[in-house]
Design a protein around this motif. Sequence first.
Motif, mmCIF file in Angstrom:
data_model
loop_
_atom_site.group_PDB
_atom_site.id
_atom_site.type_symbol
_atom_site.label_atom_id
_atom_site.label_comp_id
_atom_site.label_asym_id
_atom_site.label_seq_id
_atom_site.Cartn_x
_atom_site.Cartn_y
_atom_site.Cartn_z
ATOM 1 N N GLU A 23 -6.493 0.432 -19.680
ATOM 2 C CA GLU A 23 -5.511 0.530 -20.861
ATOM 3 C C GLU A 23 -4.954 1.802 -20.812
ATOM 4 O OE1 GLU A 23 -4.791 -1.515 -23.086
ATOM 5 O OE2 GLU A 23 -6.001 -2.886 -22.006
ATOM 6 N N GLN A 24 -5.470 2.789 -19.633
ATOM 7 C CA GLN A 24 -4.538 4.014 -19.809
ATOM 8 C C GLN A 24 -2.980 3.935 -19.344
ATOM 9 O OE1 GLN A 24 -6.767 7.110 -17.447
ATOM 10 N NE2 GLN A 24 -4.930 8.285 -17.060
ATOM 11 N N SER A 25 -2.297 4.437 -19.989
ATOM 12 C CA SER A 25 -0.694 4.606 -19.502
ATOM 13 C C SER A 25 -0.627 5.031 -18.294
ATOM 14 C CB SER A 25 -0.031 5.218 -20.748
ATOM 15 O OG SER A 25 -0.136 4.683 -21.828
ATOM 16 N N LEU A 26 0.173 4.357 -17.686
ATOM 17 C CA LEU A 26 0.476 4.695 -15.995
ATOM 18 C C LEU A 26 1.994 5.026 -16.005
ATOM 19 C CD1 LEU A 26 -0.785 1.382 -14.240
ATOM 20 C CD2 LEU A 26 -1.966 3.600 -14.590
ATOM 21 N N ILE A 27 2.909 4.595 -16.432
ATOM 22 C CA ILE A 27 4.397 4.915 -16.570
ATOM 23 C C ILE A 27 5.012 4.871 -17.988
ATOM 24 C CG2 ILE A 27 4.700 4.465 -13.990
ATOM 25 C CD1 ILE A 27 6.199 2.067 -14.923
ATOM 26 N N THR A 28 5.952 5.348 -18.112
ATOM 27 C CA THR A 28 6.709 5.095 -19.358
ATOM 28 C C THR A 28 8.277 4.577 -18.816
ATOM 29 O OG1 THR A 28 5.897 6.996 -20.512
ATOM 30 C CG2 THR A 28 7.758 6.183 -21.489
ATOM 31 N N VAL A 29 8.642 3.675 -19.575
ATOM 32 C CA VAL A 29 9.875 2.943 -19.031
ATOM 33 C C VAL A 29 10.852 2.820 -20.441
ATOM 34 C CG1 VAL A 29 8.907 1.540 -17.309
ATOM 35 C CG2 VAL A 29 8.882 0.448 -19.620
ATOM 36 N N GLU A 30 11.992 2.831 -20.022
ATOM 37 C CA GLU A 30 13.148 2.884 -21.415
ATOM 38 C C GLU A 30 14.063 1.811 -20.988
ATOM 39 O OE1 GLU A 30 14.311 6.862 -23.538
ATOM 40 O OE2 GLU A 30 15.622 6.201 -21.627
ATOM 41 N N SER A 31 14.588 1.210 -22.147
ATOM 42 C CA SER A 31 15.753 0.500 -22.247
ATOM 43 C C SER A 31 16.821 1.279 -22.910
ATOM 44 C CB SER A 31 15.515 -0.916 -22.510
ATOM 45 O OG SER A 31 15.369 -0.820 -23.959
ATOM 46 N N ASP A 32 17.774 0.718 -23.255
ATOM 47 C CA ASP A 32 18.653 1.348 -24.447
ATOM 48 C C ASP A 32 18.303 1.281 -25.891
ATOM 49 O OD1 ASP A 32 19.362 -1.515 -24.541
ATOM 50 O OD2 ASP A 32 21.234 -0.941 -24.951
ATOM 51 N N LYS A 33 17.165 0.366 -25.958
ATOM 52 C CA LYS A 33 16.658 0.067 -27.190
ATOM 53 C C LYS A 33 15.014 0.627 -27.536
ATOM 54 C CE LYS A 33 19.756 -2.776 -29.354
ATOM 55 N NZ LYS A 33 21.048 -1.699 -29.255
ATOM 56 N N ALA A 34 14.476 0.787 -26.408
ATOM 57 C CA ALA A 34 12.783 0.988 -26.643
ATOM 58 C C ALA A 34 12.487 1.702 -25.313
ATOM 59 C CB ALA A 34 12.095 -0.371 -26.654
ATOM 60 N N SER A 35 11.403 2.600 -25.857
ATOM 61 C CA SER A 35 10.633 3.217 -24.656
ATOM 62 C C SER A 35 9.117 2.695 -24.549
ATOM 63 C CB SER A 35 10.892 4.655 -24.752
ATOM 64 O OG SER A 35 10.445 5.298 -25.824
ATOM 65 N N MET A 36 8.436 2.670 -23.748
ATOM 66 C CA MET A 36 7.027 1.975 -23.830
ATOM 67 C C MET A 36 6.445 2.451 -22.690
ATOM 68 S SD MET A 36 8.587 -1.927 -23.198
ATOM 69 C CE MET A 36 10.040 -1.621 -23.522
ATOM 70 N N GLU A 37 5.026 2.378 -23.054
ATOM 71 C CA GLU A 37 4.243 2.833 -21.950
ATOM 72 C C GLU A 37 3.663 1.793 -21.284
ATOM 73 O OE1 GLU A 37 1.685 5.798 -23.401
ATOM 74 O OE2 GLU A 37 3.458 7.120 -23.984
ATOM 75 N N ILE A 38 3.438 1.517 -20.056
ATOM 76 C CA ILE A 38 2.898 0.471 -19.240
ATOM 77 C C ILE A 38 1.452 0.759 -18.804
ATOM 78 C CG2 ILE A 38 2.744 -1.036 -17.445
ATOM 79 C CD1 ILE A 38 5.512 -1.275 -18.940
ATOM 80 N N PRO A 39 0.404 0.137 -19.365
ATOM 81 C CA PRO A 39 -1.215 0.744 -19.146
ATOM 82 C C PRO A 39 -1.440 -0.203 -17.903
ATOM 83 C CG PRO A 39 -1.003 -0.918 -20.780
ATOM 84 C CD PRO A 39 0.336 -0.682 -20.209
ATOM 85 N N SER A 40 -2.680 0.252 -17.660
ATOM 86 C CA SER A 40 -3.466 -0.255 -16.449
ATOM 87 C C SER A 40 -4.327 -1.390 -17.171
ATOM 88 C CB SER A 40 -4.079 0.877 -15.795
ATOM 89 O OG SER A 40 -4.705 0.071 -14.857
ATOM 90 N N SER A 41 -4.282 -2.446 -16.359
ATOM 91 C CA SER A 41 -5.382 -3.491 -16.990
ATOM 92 C C SER A 41 -7.032 -3.246 -16.304
ATOM 93 C CB SER A 41 -5.228 -4.790 -16.485
ATOM 94 O OG SER A 41 -4.865 -4.909 -15.078
ATOM 95 N N HIS A 42 -6.892 -2.119 -15.260
ATOM 96 C CA HIS A 42 -8.327 -2.093 -14.663
ATOM 97 C C HIS A 42 -8.472 -0.474 -14.746
ATOM 98 C CE1 HIS A 42 -7.123 -6.061 -13.255
ATOM 99 N NE2 HIS A 42 -8.585 -6.221 -12.998
ATOM 100 N N ALA A 43 -9.870 -0.163 -14.527
ATOM 101 C CA ALA A 43 -10.068 1.342 -14.305
ATOM 102 C C ALA A 43 -10.098 1.350 -12.762
ATOM 103 C CB ALA A 43 -11.604 1.652 -14.892
ATOM 104 N N GLY A 44 -9.996 2.403 -12.347
ATOM 105 C CA GLY A 44 -10.173 2.857 -10.792
ATOM 106 C C GLY A 44 -9.506 4.218 -10.494
ATOM 107 N N VAL A 45 -9.262 4.134 -9.245
ATOM 108 C CA VAL A 45 -8.554 5.266 -8.452
ATOM 109 C C VAL A 45 -7.084 4.770 -8.013
ATOM 110 C CG1 VAL A 45 -8.798 7.239 -6.843
ATOM 111 C CG2 VAL A 45 -10.425 6.570 -8.131
ATOM 112 N N VAL A 46 -6.053 5.616 -8.469
ATOM 113 C CA VAL A 46 -4.844 5.364 -7.919
ATOM 114 C C VAL A 46 -4.624 5.696 -6.458
ATOM 115 C CG1 VAL A 46 -2.283 5.880 -8.205
ATOM 116 C CG2 VAL A 46 -3.853 5.941 -10.169
ATOM 117 N N LYS A 47 -4.119 4.610 -5.707
ATOM 118 C CA LYS A 47 -4.182 5.013 -4.359
ATOM 119 C C LYS A 47 -2.740 5.209 -3.914
ATOM 120 C CE LYS A 47 -7.033 4.891 -1.973
ATOM 121 N NZ LYS A 47 -8.066 5.829 -1.884
#
Length: 555
Positions: free
Chosen positions: A33-57
Amino acid sequence: MAHIDIQVPDIGDFDEVTVIELLVKPGDSIKAEQSLITVESDKASMEIPSSHAGVVKELKVQLGDKVKRGSVVLVLEAEGAAAAPQAAAEPAVAQITAAPVAVAVAAPATATGPVRVRVPDIGDFKDVTVIEVMVQPGDSVKLEQSLVTVESDKASMEIPSSVAGVVREISVKVGDKINIGDLLAVLDGVAPAGAAAVPAPTEPGATPANAAPPAAPGTGAVAPASAGSVPAHIPAVAPSAGLPHASPSVRRFARLLGVPLDEVKGSGPKGRITETDVQNFTRAVMGGATLTRLAAAAAAKAPASGSADGAALGLLPWPKVDFSKFGPIERKDMSRIKKISGANLHRNWVMIPHVTNHDDADITDLEAFRVLTNKENEKSGAKVTMLAFLIKACVAALKKFPEFNSSLDGDQLVLKQYFHIAFAADTPNGLMVPVIRDADKKGVMQISQEMGDLAKKARDGKLSPADMSGACFTISSLGGIGGRYFTPIINAPEVAILGVCRSTTEPLWNGTAFVPRLMLPLSLSWDHRVIDGAAAARFNVYLGQILGDFRRVLL
Ligand code: CAO
């Protein structure tokens, strides 16, 4: 350990969104559930979370990349082997951070009339907060034009209109918590079949007869925000030129640090404020910043709530007390107007070296004239108030002492050649400060009439930003209530403010005897950077002379 691809989940109707922030890097240990990236369109910005715990490779995206559903965000060494087969089989991010708000727009139907626009499906979010209202009654809106901006802790998004038409009524205000199905606005327009718009019943009252007029040119927002030139001890609300452009995580970060985002200059694309901008701002304030800067930052922090951190000014922290230990208590949120005015008051109080001169004006003859005028006009109902005379008298004093009609701009003094006078109006929502424009060109009757209209608009919550901007000088009258003297706070960037209290009949020595005279207590606060004590005393004396004999206005 299993390696899994974390993908962009279903993000609603958006084809592609831009990556505007990378919130993790290779080697980071992350939680589910930790946020990984933020993305944005012209109408919204949102954070994309991770569905798993772990280490970013490995990160598979970089800033500026366009992504859509299924795009791989990163490769994760997931905790627990069980995750792997499942993750490989389907998009790893099962939970969408924010369902971007896209209104289903069907072929427009032809029906016109009042249409209720409701909050469409905004994904998993409940109780999102309205942070900006972008239209106001009277505005013409296009299909899909954004009506409000809402924010959760993970996303901010604009909610567009499902109909084109003219706004009759706005049903939400900044700070409201809203959910799917809540009424946003009523429009006179064309309802597309099946959209989140429901024809409004035509019961009386469905059409607010007192809808506010369209905003002044260039003011698209009804949601008031603090302008640089706002209030003193009194709130004024001014047009929101749009919220600072920042992603939800940057907003959250700024909130944590108490950084006022509207003071931060964004270095990102389209002026977007990045986390680094917020850090740099903090460093500038905490490092070599001047006291003024510190004061401004501290004032902007949370002054209205009384919880501003005095440490920012090298002071003791604000006392934390558990009041319930001493007796029953009730907690209440401060109104938005109080919060705005509090922040401005605090800034003005800290940044302006105030001095207040008290004096009395003999208004015996003026009050007699006022009473007589009102009697003569009884039939027409036109009533002239003492405040209208005061406005006129102040204009004369401002003409005679032009530095009182100025503003500081760096090392320069801006001397105004116009005379817009603000007055404080007490309203159920807090104090508002409407402005009488060009008071020098108007008679006392007209000023009185305009004041009445503006005070009513203020009480009805219908003042537009234009009604509250551009003042040169403010008068705060408590005469209708009582009191003797007070020390009004200057309404920056003005340099002086006049406080007036209740007049009383007093014995005045005329050289041979005490005579009863009606005396009006005046309290003039002035900015000692611009005005000195002698000038302030002269201003008050001159004001008193005019109020004592209004014929002097003609001289
Ligand atoms: N001395 C004696 N009586 C006074 C007076 C004075 N200085 N000023 C007003 N009055 C009287 C009026 O004559 C009126 O009496 P009548 O009804 O018999 O004519 C009565 O008090 C009420 O006046 P008012 O306050 O409604 O009208 P106003 O024109 O003086 O003021 C307005 C209008 C909008 C300024 C006022 O209603 C208001 O909101 N005042 C509060 C402002 C405030 O809170 N300032 C403090 C800001 S600092 O936090």
